[in-house]
Scaffold this active site. Sequence first.
Site, PDB file in Angstrom:
ATOM      1  N   ASP A   1       0.727  -1.211   0.084  1.00 58.87           N
ATOM      2  CA  ASP A   1       0.056   0.021  -0.129  1.00 58.87           C
ATOM      3  C   ASP A   1       0.757   1.300  -0.090  1.00 58.87           C
ATOM      4  OD1 ASP A   1      -2.102  -1.409   0.035  1.00 58.87           O
ATOM      5  OD2 ASP A   1      -2.875  -0.608   1.949  1.00 58.87           O
TER       6      ASP A   1
ATOM      7  N   ARG B   1     -11.477   7.924   2.805  1.00 52.25           N
ATOM      8  CA  ARG B   1     -11.882   7.032   1.908  1.00 52.25           C
ATOM      9  C   ARG B   1     -11.766   7.777   0.387  1.00 52.25           C
ATOM     10  NH1 ARG B   1     -14.711   2.582   3.067  1.00 52.25           N
ATOM     11  NH2 ARG B   1     -12.505   2.060   4.121  1.00 52.25           N
TER      12      ARG B   1
ATOM     13  N   MET C   1       0.537   4.391   9.265  1.00 49.63           N
ATOM     14  CA  MET C   1      -0.600   4.418   7.973  1.00 49.63           C
ATOM     15  C   MET C   1      -0.710   6.185   8.028  1.00 49.63           C
ATOM     16  SD  MET C   1      -3.831   2.884   6.278  1.00 49.63           S
ATOM     17  CE  MET C   1      -5.193   3.587   6.771  1.00 49.63           C
TER      18      MET C   1
ATOM     19  N   GLU D   1     -10.327  -8.072  -1.598  1.00 46.90           N
ATOM     20  CA  GLU D   1      -9.468  -8.592  -2.646  1.00 46.90           C
ATOM     21  C   GLU D   1      -8.131  -9.499  -1.825  1.00 46.90           C
ATOM     22  OE1 GLU D   1      -9.148  -5.544  -1.709  1.00 46.90           O
ATOM     23  OE2 GLU D   1      -7.029  -5.544  -1.354  1.00 46.90           O
ATOM     24  N   ASP D   2      -7.736  -8.936  -0.644  1.00 48.81           N
ATOM     25  CA  ASP D   2      -6.784  -9.175   0.279  1.00 48.81           C
ATOM     26  C   ASP D   2      -7.410 -10.661   0.913  1.00 48.81           C
ATOM     27  OD1 ASP D   2      -8.665  -7.995   1.735  1.00 48.81           O
ATOM     28  OD2 ASP D   2      -7.283  -7.077   3.132  1.00 48.81           O
TER      29      ASP D   2
ATOM     30  N   ASP E   1       0.527   3.926   1.425  1.00 52.08           N
ATOM     31  CA  ASP E   1       0.326   4.896   2.768  1.00 52.08           C
ATOM     32  C   ASP E   1       0.827   4.144   4.123  1.00 52.08           C
ATOM     33  OD1 ASP E   1      -1.886   3.030   3.010  1.00 52.08           O
ATOM     34  OD2 ASP E   1      -3.305   4.352   2.797  1.00 52.08           O
TER      35      ASP E   1
ATOM     36  N   HIS F   1      -5.721   9.250   5.873  1.00 51.83           N
ATOM     37  CA  HIS F   1      -6.293   9.620   4.636  1.00 51.83           C
ATOM     38  C   HIS F   1      -7.984   9.281   4.818  1.00 51.83           C
ATOM     39  CE1 HIS F   1      -7.232   5.268   3.301  1.00 51.83           C
ATOM     40  NE2 HIS F   1      -5.879   5.201   3.875  1.00 51.83           N
TER      41      HIS F   1
ATOM     42  N   TRP G   1     -13.530  -0.798  -2.847  1.00 51.48           N
ATOM     43  CA  TRP G   1     -12.700  -1.191  -1.599  1.00 51.48           C
ATOM     44  C   TRP G   1     -12.862  -2.614  -1.029  1.00 51.48           C
ATOM     45  CZ3 TRP G   1     -13.519  -2.643   3.474  1.00 51.48           C
ATOM     46  CH2 TRP G   1     -12.484  -2.335   4.287  1.00 51.48           C
TER      47      TRP G   1
HETATM   48  C1  UD2 Z   1      -6.800  -1.783   3.438  1.00 52.19           C
HETATM   49  C2  UD2 Z   1      -5.695  -2.682   3.538  1.00 52.19           C
HETATM   50  C3  UD2 Z   1      -5.419  -2.637   1.833  1.00 52.19           C
HETATM   51  C4  UD2 Z   1      -6.714  -3.133   0.785  1.00 52.19           C
HETATM   52  C5  UD2 Z   1      -7.680  -2.298   1.341  1.00 52.19           C
HETATM   53  C6  UD2 Z   1      -8.967  -3.057   0.517  1.00 52.19           C
HETATM   54  C7  UD2 Z   1      -4.449  -2.337   5.415  1.00 52.19           C
HETATM   55  C8  UD2 Z   1      -3.436  -1.529   6.199  1.00 52.19           C
HETATM   56  N1  UD2 Z   1      -4.626  -1.833   3.925  1.00 52.19           N
HETATM   57  O1  UD2 Z   1      -6.365  -0.313   3.059  1.00 52.19           O
HETATM   58  O2  UD2 Z   1      -4.191  -3.424   1.689  1.00 52.19           O
HETATM   59  O3  UD2 Z   1      -6.804  -4.625   1.300  1.00 52.19           O
HETATM   60  O4  UD2 Z   1      -8.049  -2.161   2.650  1.00 52.19           O
HETATM   61  O5  UD2 Z   1      -8.908  -2.696  -0.593  1.00 52.19           O
HETATM   62  O6  UD2 Z   1      -5.314  -2.918   5.672  1.00 52.19           O
HETATM   63  N2  UD2 Z   1      -5.250   3.409  -3.663  1.00 52.19           N
HETATM   64  C9  UD2 Z   1      -4.757   4.456  -4.211  1.00 52.19           C
HETATM   65  N3  UD2 Z   1      -5.702   5.452  -4.835  1.00 52.19           N
HETATM   66  C10 UD2 Z   1      -6.830   5.254  -4.382  1.00 52.19           C
HETATM   67  C11 UD2 Z   1      -7.371   4.088  -3.691  1.00 52.19           C
HETATM   68  C12 UD2 Z   1      -6.410   3.196  -3.316  1.00 52.19           C
HETATM   69  O7  UD2 Z   1      -3.569   4.745  -4.483  1.00 52.19           O
HETATM   70  O8  UD2 Z   1      -7.791   6.272  -5.003  1.00 52.19           O
HETATM   71  C13 UD2 Z   1      -4.009   2.477  -3.162  1.00 52.19           C
HETATM   72  C14 UD2 Z   1      -3.172   2.719  -2.524  1.00 52.19           C
HETATM   73  O9  UD2 Z   1      -1.907   1.993  -2.386  1.00 52.19           O
HETATM   74  C15 UD2 Z   1      -3.834   2.482  -0.804  1.00 52.19           C
HETATM   75  C16 UD2 Z   1      -4.357   1.228  -1.201  1.00 52.19           C
HETATM   76  O10 UD2 Z   1      -4.569   1.214  -2.642  1.00 52.19           O
HETATM   77  O11 UD2 Z   1      -2.813   2.412  -0.018  1.00 52.19           O
HETATM   78  C17 UD2 Z   1      -5.510   0.522  -0.364  1.00 52.19           C
HETATM   79  O12 UD2 Z   1      -6.381   1.439  -0.451  1.00 52.19           O
HETATM   80  P1  UD2 Z   1      -6.915   2.487   0.934  1.00 52.19           P
HETATM   81  O13 UD2 Z   1      -5.749   3.111   1.650  1.00 52.19           O
HETATM   82  O14 UD2 Z   1      -7.817   3.594   0.637  1.00 52.19           O
HETATM   83  O15 UD2 Z   1      -7.643   1.383   1.788  1.00 52.19           O
HETATM   84  P2  UD2 Z   1      -7.306   0.889   3.517  1.00 52.19           P
HETATM   85  O16 UD2 Z   1      -6.331   1.666   3.987  1.00 52.19           O
HETATM   86  O17 UD2 Z   1      -8.645   0.533   4.079  1.00 52.19           O
HETATM   87 MN    MN Z   2      -4.877   2.940   3.585  1.00 55.70          MN
END
Ligand code: UD2
Ligand code: MN
Length: 348
Positions: free
Chosen positions: A197, A294, A289, A262-263, A199, A292, A259
């Site tokens: 990721d 959504r 992290m 997939e993991d 972030d 940010h 969102w």
């Molecule tokens: C969680 C998971 C992530 C993924 C996601 C569900 C953790 C720490 N991370 O992230 O691995 O499974 O849930 O899909 O648990 N991104 C962009 N631009 C966008 C949207 C996403 O660059 O507009 C990329 C970026 O690398 C980001 C990653 O996708 O870090 C995951 O998206 P997120 O950070 O919005 O979601 P998060 O933090 O809930």
């Molecule tokens: Mn994130």
Amino acid sequence: MGLCTAVKKVSRRGKYLVLIGLLLSVLAWITTFSGETDKTFNVILAPSQTIVSENKLREKLISQTAETSRLNISAEKEECPEESPLLVGASKLSFEPSLTLKDVENENKEVTEGEYEPSYCKAKHSVAILIPHRQREKHLLYLLHHLHPFLQRQQLHYSIYVIHQAGDATFNRAKLLNVGYLEAIKDFSWGCFIFHDVDLVPENDHNLYICDQQPKHLVVGRNATGYKLRYKGYFGGVTAMTKDQFFKVNGFSNNYWGWGGEDDDLRVRVEQQKMTIVRPPADVARYTMVFHKRDTGNQINKDRMRLLGQTLKMWRSDGLNSCSYKTLSVERPPLYVNVTVDIGQPNS
Ligand code: UD2
Ligand code: MN
């Protein structure tokens, strides 16, 4: 014996002698002449061929010399130690709003086109870091700022790939990571892939970015969740798989748009192959992290539970082997390889 008989005997012996003499001279002639034939062929009959082949030989020699001296350099370079002496353990991370890409470039002069390998020892591991990305420039900058020195302290040969989703269709993290894998193996035979990721910034360099006998989950905890594992089967954020492990599960599914899910799908694939997920100790596998909200292009995937129910049926035909995309550009600025890709949209 009459005169006649005596003359006949002499002349028969003479015939033999003449015959032997003839044979010897023919042999001598053949030897001499065949030597001349060779020379004639080389010098007169096919001069251009000789020159071409000499040039080829010279080219070969030059390339062999280059190869040998390259090998000598790497032979002179000792293999890096089992544990890097450069590791510092837990470190306090800073996220300076005034940081620029130029600053990070200046701090990492030994990185070229995203790639680095120690000049003073032979790296034990070659690792490709794959980062799915869209509109998170500041996060990318912070990550590059911390990750380059972090990986260099681990004495790795590595390259960072940013896979940028073009357009504004719903985000698809998993498909971008498949694309990253497929594009990175065109550059080098990377043995290990880190799906990362944008972030998440690692806090402790004892969290090694290398692959294991089993797929590895590198995020046990992060600041936002009190550094606790979210749930037992959690496999998101940052994961490490060998080329073969990832190939064996046919990569990620391409069908998770938006969102979530997939993991978990990847975990199901891994378990289906009788592999188990391993994690570094909790005090090491810690991340910050960057805050940010959504993203608008990454709303919750309402279809994720239905898709997860089909993973065991679908994994063979949905993954690396069905990942269709259009590479729009591959740029190589100093700090990373930037693959911009059109991955289509849901149900396309
Ligand atoms: C969680 C998971 C992530 C993924 C996601 C569900 C953790 C720490 N991370 O992230 O691995 O499974 O849930 O899909 O648990 N991104 C962009 N631009 C966008 C949207 C996403 O660059 O507009 C990329 C970026 O690398 C980001 C990653 O996708 O870090 C995951 O998206 P997120 O950070 O919005 O979601 P998060 O933090 O809930
Ligand atoms: Mn994130």
